[in-house]
Design an enzyme around this catalytic site. Sequence first.
Site, PDB file in Angstrom:
ATOM      1  N   LYS A  80      34.269  45.300  48.330  1.00 51.93           N
ATOM      2  CA  LYS A  80      33.744  44.290  47.398  1.00 51.93           C
ATOM      3  C   LYS A  80      32.363  43.837  47.858  1.00 51.93           C
ATOM      4  O   LYS A  80      32.151  43.604  49.054  1.00 51.93           O
ATOM      5  CB  LYS A  80      34.717  43.109  47.333  1.00 51.93           C
ATOM      6  CG  LYS A  80      34.422  42.078  46.254  1.00 51.93           C
ATOM      7  CD  LYS A  80      35.515  41.002  46.257  1.00 51.93           C
ATOM      8  CE  LYS A  80      35.268  39.917  45.216  1.00 51.93           C
ATOM      9  NZ  LYS A  80      36.302  38.854  45.288  1.00 51.93           N
ATOM     10  N   SER A 155      37.983  37.813  40.616  1.00 54.04           N
ATOM     11  CA  SER A 155      36.617  38.314  40.676  1.00 54.04           C
ATOM     12  C   SER A 155      36.513  39.752  41.179  1.00 54.04           C
ATOM     13  O   SER A 155      35.545  40.434  40.884  1.00 54.04           O
ATOM     14  CB  SER A 155      35.763  37.407  41.570  1.00 54.04           C
ATOM     15  OG  SER A 155      36.278  37.402  42.896  1.00 54.04           O
ATOM     16  N   SER A 179      41.660  36.287  43.403  1.00 55.63           N
ATOM     17  CA  SER A 179      40.745  37.393  43.099  1.00 55.63           C
ATOM     18  C   SER A 179      41.124  38.760  43.651  1.00 55.63           C
ATOM     19  O   SER A 179      40.472  39.749  43.308  1.00 55.63           O
ATOM     20  CB  SER A 179      39.336  37.057  43.572  1.00 55.63           C
ATOM     21  OG  SER A 179      38.774  36.126  42.690  1.00 55.63           O
TER      22      SER A 179
HETATM   23  N1  GLN Z   1      39.347  32.982  39.382  1.00 55.04           N
HETATM   24  C1  GLN Z   1      39.231  31.981  40.414  1.00 55.04           C
HETATM   25  C2  GLN Z   1      37.875  31.341  40.320  1.00 55.04           C
HETATM   26  O1  GLN Z   1      37.179  31.624  39.423  1.00 55.04           O
HETATM   27  C3  GLN Z   1      39.464  32.602  41.757  1.00 55.04           C
HETATM   28  C4  GLN Z   1      38.324  33.370  42.269  1.00 55.04           C
HETATM   29  C5  GLN Z   1      38.567  33.989  43.609  1.00 55.04           C
HETATM   30  O2  GLN Z   1      39.703  34.112  44.092  1.00 55.04           O
HETATM   31  N2  GLN Z   1      37.469  34.348  44.251  1.00 55.04           N
HETATM   32  O3  GLN Z   1      37.498  30.546  41.121  1.00 55.04           O
END
Ligand code: GLN
Length: 494
Positions: A80, A155, A179
């Site tokens: 990532k 994400s 994410s």
């Molecule tokens: N979808 C969540 C957010 O927007 C989690 C994101 C993540 O785990 N990095 O914050």
Amino acid sequence: MSDLTRLTAVDIAKRISDGDVSAEEVTRAHLDRIAAVDGKVHAFLHVDADGAIAAAQAVDARRARGDELGPLAGVPVAVKDVLTTKNVPTTAGSKILEGWRPPYDSTVVERLRDAGTVILGKTNMDEFAMGSSTEYSAYGPTNNPWDLGRIPGGSGGGSAAAIAAYEAPLAIGTDTGGSIRQPGAVTGTVGSKPTYGGTSRYGLIAFSSSLDTPGPCARTVLDAALLHEVMAGHDWRDSTSIPQPVPPVVEAAKRGMTGDLTGVKLGLVTEFGTGEGAEPGVLAAFNDALAALTKLGAEIVEVSAPHFQYALPAYYLIAPSECSSNLARFDGVRYGLRVGDDGNRSLEEVMSLTREAGFGPEVKRRIMLGTYALSSGYYDAYYGQAQKVRTLITQDFNQAFEQVDVLVSPTTPFVAFPFGSRTSDPYQMYLADLFTIPTNLYGGPGISVPCGLSDGLPVGFQIMAPTMADDRMYRVAAALESAVGTLTPPSLEG
Ligand code: GLN
């Protein structure tokens, strides 16, 4: 010869160590696959073909010398783009870091290299890991290999899509609120968030430092466990890293693969069934999986976690607060983009122009929310209150784990949704993490395993365990996989 991109990491490593195939052949097969399908999927922001081939050749040379190879030597991995890679572009999905080549490797990446894995490149993500669909990447979205018109989750949608599309057998993600697990669920792959502090944050571009956790993505539970073991463990460069041995996740996955869960208690959180719950198709697949686990000997116990309903609002105060502080470092002076520096403008003007041009709308929304929640006069009412809720949620977990071994739920309330269907209302996007966020606030581990389809799209089953008992969730996850099998997406060719 069979298609090398369809093999598990375990099989790839074995074939390399047996001398059936070279690490270079394996790497070239994956680079060819990326060249063939990534135009459709867009999982990668940067492919490091030269670096990957050099790393593969180094493994082949070590094998030729008769050196002992580790369990994942020669296996390709996608990373990532929020983890630093020395001299390889790292953007965190943001324009503000465009062109930045970090001078150092993150600990996770360093451990991948030490283990002889082959880093193929950097995967797409929502900007600074804020989002659930990759639609907030500054470089365009990733398409779900199951249906190219739908989101791959976020994400870390790029990492999940890369493995679902057979562009890599393994990938690294990071999980702050879901994410790793939610992209795993909607792409039919395995996504595991280790215990907070179980994997190092050194070199992870910070979003919410008290929640951010790197972890493995794979197509099987055993592959995820092997990657977990390679990347985890204490790191003195991360002050919140836990100075304890890595839980025996590989051994636990192997035990789970025998399909025996006699005496294991699975906790079903009563409150998850009320309020804004999961789609009917998701619930149906989840309940079928529960029935399958019962056949393996597991016992299902209802437990109450009354404060889980406040997890989402608490998260959306804590995470933006930490983000507003962490993202202050992107000032146009130290990294990446600088706008308006014509010799006539003040430092403040250049910073303001750079941040205005460099950050996307969701990141700006979070910075503003967080700055507000932390400002004097509001701190106690918002940030302070959210921290108290976090403590109550931790108590809920501790009480639940006195009665059961693990907690289970659907990973995410809905299957992969069409592009654009949740971007106009931030709350609709935030709901994707309804079931994953409590674990982050508590700090324990959680894993998503495919458990079936709803309308032809993958559904994920989440297993949550006590802190530093990551092995427990791998055991249950592997048992579930032995009962329901893995999922294969439709072909991307033609
Ligand atoms: N979808 C969540 C957010 O927007 C989690 C994101 C993540 O785990 N990095 O914050």
